[in-house]
Structure formats: structure tokens, C-alpha cells
Design an enzyme around this catalytic site. Structure first.
Site, mmCIF file in Angstrom:
data_model
loop_
_atom_site.group_PDB
_atom_site.id
_atom_site.type_symbol
_atom_site.label_atom_id
_atom_site.label_comp_id
_atom_site.label_asym_id
_atom_site.label_seq_id
_atom_site.Cartn_x
_atom_site.Cartn_y
_atom_site.Cartn_z
ATOM 1 N N SER A 164 0.837 -1.201 0.000
ATOM 2 C CA SER A 164 0.000 0.000 0.000
ATOM 3 C C SER A 164 0.870 1.249 0.000
ATOM 4 O O SER A 164 1.672 1.456 0.920
ATOM 5 C CB SER A 164 -0.890 0.007 1.243
ATOM 6 N N ASP B 44 -4.845 3.422 -1.858
ATOM 7 C CA ASP B 44 -5.963 3.621 -0.932
ATOM 8 C C ASP B 44 -6.615 4.975 -1.153
ATOM 9 O O ASP B 44 -6.036 6.018 -0.838
ATOM 10 C CB ASP B 44 -5.455 3.513 0.513
ATOM 11 N N MET C 282 -9.502 7.459 -0.131
ATOM 12 C CA MET C 282 -10.422 7.729 0.993
ATOM 13 C C MET C 282 -11.028 9.120 0.836
ATOM 14 O O MET C 282 -10.323 10.064 0.454
ATOM 15 C CB MET C 282 -9.656 7.664 2.314
ATOM 16 N N HIS D 110 -8.246 0.688 -4.261
ATOM 17 C CA HIS D 110 -9.199 0.370 -3.190
ATOM 18 C C HIS D 110 -9.993 1.628 -2.859
ATOM 19 O O HIS D 110 -9.484 2.554 -2.236
ATOM 20 C CB HIS D 110 -8.380 -0.131 -1.976
ATOM 21 N N MET E 109 -12.387 3.581 -0.869
ATOM 22 C CA MET E 109 -13.107 3.707 0.404
ATOM 23 C C MET E 109 -13.868 5.020 0.351
ATOM 24 O O MET E 109 -13.519 6.010 1.012
ATOM 25 C CB MET E 109 -12.091 3.677 1.564
ATOM 26 N N MET F 228 -11.429 -6.898 4.818
ATOM 27 C CA MET F 228 -10.668 -5.943 5.635
ATOM 28 C C MET F 228 -10.381 -6.569 6.990
ATOM 29 O O MET F 228 -11.283 -7.102 7.644
ATOM 30 C CB MET F 228 -11.468 -4.648 5.840
ATOM 31 N N PHE G 11 -7.111 3.986 8.120
ATOM 32 C CA PHE G 11 -5.739 4.346 8.489
ATOM 33 C C PHE G 11 -4.806 3.148 8.394
ATOM 34 O O PHE G 11 -5.226 2.021 8.644
ATOM 35 C CB PHE G 11 -5.702 4.888 9.930
ATOM 36 N N GLY G 12 -3.568 3.438 8.035
ATOM 37 C CA GLY G 12 -2.545 2.399 8.073
ATOM 38 C C GLY G 12 -2.058 2.229 9.507
ATOM 39 O O GLY G 12 -2.406 3.012 10.395
ATOM 40 N N ASP H 38 -6.461 -6.995 3.936
ATOM 41 C CA ASP H 38 -5.869 -5.653 4.011
ATOM 42 C C ASP H 38 -6.021 -5.126 5.437
ATOM 43 O O ASP H 38 -7.145 -5.026 5.942
ATOM 44 C CB ASP H 38 -6.623 -4.749 3.020
ATOM 45 N N GLY I 75 -3.058 -4.523 8.923
ATOM 46 C CA GLY I 75 -2.297 -5.223 9.959
ATOM 47 C C GLY I 75 -1.606 -6.480 9.467
ATOM 48 O O GLY I 75 -1.374 -7.408 10.246
ATOM 49 N N GLY J 66 1.110 -2.287 4.251
ATOM 50 C CA GLY J 66 1.706 -0.952 4.233
ATOM 51 C C GLY J 66 2.842 -0.871 5.225
ATOM 52 O O GLY J 66 4.007 -1.015 4.872
HETATM 53 C C1 DX5 Z 1 -6.591 0.898 5.499
HETATM 54 C C2 DX5 Z 1 -6.051 0.692 4.120
HETATM 55 C C3 DX5 Z 1 -4.870 -0.191 4.058
HETATM 56 C C4 DX5 Z 1 -3.676 0.289 4.816
HETATM 57 C C5 DX5 Z 1 -2.906 -0.905 5.272
HETATM 58 O O1 DX5 Z 1 -7.825 1.522 5.423
HETATM 59 O O2 DX5 Z 1 -7.041 0.126 3.281
HETATM 60 O O3 DX5 Z 1 -4.527 -0.514 2.721
HETATM 61 O O4 DX5 Z 1 -2.833 1.123 4.081
HETATM 62 O O5 DX5 Z 1 -1.921 -0.487 6.124
HETATM 63 P P1 DX5 Z 1 -1.204 -1.441 7.153
HETATM 64 O O6 DX5 Z 1 -0.571 -2.537 6.380
HETATM 65 O O7 DX5 Z 1 -0.245 -0.533 7.800
HETATM 66 O O8 DX5 Z 1 -2.261 -1.956 8.088
HETATM 67 ZN ZN ZN Z 2 -6.469 -0.685 1.270
#
Ligand code: DX5
Ligand code: ZN
Length: 214
Positions: A9, A36, A38, A67, A69, A139, A145-146, A174, A176, A196
Site C-alpha cells: 500500500s 488507498d 479515501m 481500493h 473507500m 478488511m 488508516f494504516g 488488508d 495489519g 503498508g
Molecule cells: C486501510 C487501508 C490499508 C492500509 C494498510 O484503510 O485500506 O490498505 O494502508 O496499512 P497497514 O498494512 O499498515 O495496516
Molecule cells: Zn487498502
């Protein structure tokens, strides 16, 4: 080597240097680039849109896995197709009763279509769409958020999807994802991993991507 699709990501990348970030991911073994998008409504965070997909497209030789969102994704499909998306994933929570129409719309543009579900959405809600889509995204954190921690219960949805899906369906997770959580997901039937923080915080990106694939 197995056929796990790793989709780093770029939410965790340096936004001031996206061209080189994309090139570095590719050089280090990424299969896809996860983008991502958003909107500050469907999720509380606001990130990037179609112009950024368009800007990175000429620098990417691997598919752009977009993706969405966002609310009302149907209003933006054309923009994201024109920008060069190769896979467009929409959220079931955002498409609701129009899910089938939106899936058909995306497919009509000859790009791959994904359907995503948030942690509180039951897999049973989307089983009727499994024959229509190329990918389901489960998900494993609340989108937005990452850097969040993997929600283990979400992984229980993976076998439910897998057991009801045609053989060629891509099942992606996707949120964690690291070496350990990737193992859990792969053992349950996932064949695409978005990551990510794990990739960007590692000291050796190539090894991190390889570890996810193995
Ligand atoms: C969260 C995003 C993910 C995010 C993953 O809403 O869709 O793609 O970037 O980040 P990590 O791998 O840090 O959880
Ligand atoms: Zn994503």
C-alpha cells in the site's frame, strides 16, 4: 514459489516521491501497487484520488490495485478507469442495493473488479456476488488508516468466502498484515496480501515482500 499476490500500500509511501516509490516497490518484487482512496465520508480520513493514479500510471509496469473507500463509488468509476486502474475494489457497505449494477459497470470497462467488506460485515451478505467479481477484499482492520492491529476474528470470514467461491476468485486481506498474520490468512485461503507499515517499516523491503510470499 507459490502464487501469492503481494500488493504494497502506497499509503505508507513518501507522497512527495511517488514515482520513485512505485519504481522501488516494483524492483523489490511487488506484484501489484495498492492505492488507498479515501473520501473523508465513507472513512474519516482523506487521501488521494484519480489524478494521483493517473500520475503514477506511466511509472508502473505492474497492475494498480485501487481500493475505493468512498461513498457513491459509481460516480467515480470512469475517472479511475481513465486514470489507469487495473483493479477497482468497491465496498459493499457503500454499494448496498446497487452492488450488482456497480460490479457490471466496472466490468464493462475491462478492468478487474473487487468487492470489499469491513470488519463488521458478514461474509454471507456478499456470497451472491462471488460469481460476478474477480476479487473479494476482507478488511482485517477498520478502513481509514494504516498502522492498525490485525483483527483476528475477521480472518474467520476467509474460509466462508473460499468455500463458496469459484476456484479462480482472488481473496485479498488488508490491514495489519505482517509475516505472522499473513501466515494465518494464507492458511485459511487468502492469495493476495495488502501491506503498508510492515513493508515500509522493514529494513529490507525485498526480504519483507519475499517473506509475505513464502
Ligand atoms: C486501510 C487501508 C490499508 C492500509 C494498510 O484503510 O485500506 O490498505 O494502508 O496499512 P497497514 O498494512 O499498515 O495496516
Ligand atoms: Zn487498502
Amino acid at each position: 514459489m507459490n502464487n501469492i499476490i503481494v500488493s504494497p500500500s502506497i499509503l505508507s509511501a513518501d507522497f512527495a516521491n511517488l514515482q520513485s516509490e512505485v519504481e522501488i516497490l516494483e524492483k523489490n518484487g511487488a506484484d501489484w501497487i495498492h492505492v488507498d482512496v479515501m473520501d473523508g465520508h465513507f472513512v474519516p480520513n482523506l487521501t488521494i484520488g484519480a489524478p494521483v493514479v493517473k500520475a503514477i500510471k506511466p511509472h508502473a509496469n505492474i497492475p494498480l490495485d485501487v481500493h475505493l473507500m468512498i461513498e457513491n463509488p459509481q460516480n467515480y468509476i470512469e475517472d479511475f478507469v481513465k486514470a489507469g486502474s487495473d483493479i477497482i475494489t468497491v465496498h459493499y457497505e457503500a454499494t448496498g442495493e446497487f452492488t450488482e449494477d456497480i460490479i457490471s459497470n466496472i466490468k464493462s470497462h475491462n478492468v478487474l473488479v473487487g468487492l470489499a467488506i469491513k470488519p463488521k460485515t458478514m461474509p454471507q451478505d456478499i456470497l451472491k456476488y462471488l460469481l460476478m467479481v474477480d476479487m473479494v477484499l476482507v478488511m482485517t482492520v477498520e478502513p481509514g488508516f494504516g498502522g492498525q492491529s490485525f483483527i483476528e476474528e475477521c480472518a474467520e470470514k476467509i474460509p466462508v468466502i473460499r468455500q463458496n467461491a469459484p476456484e479462480n476468485l482472488i481473496v485479498q486481506v488488508d490491514g495489519g498484515i505482517n509475516e505472522q498474520t499473513a501466515k494465518i490468512c494464507k492458511s485459511l485461503g487468502v492469495n493476495s496480501l495488502v501491506a503498508g507499515s510492515y513493508i515500509y517499516n522493514s529494513t529490507d523491503m525485498k526480504e519483507a515482500i519475499k517473506a509475505l510470499k513464502s
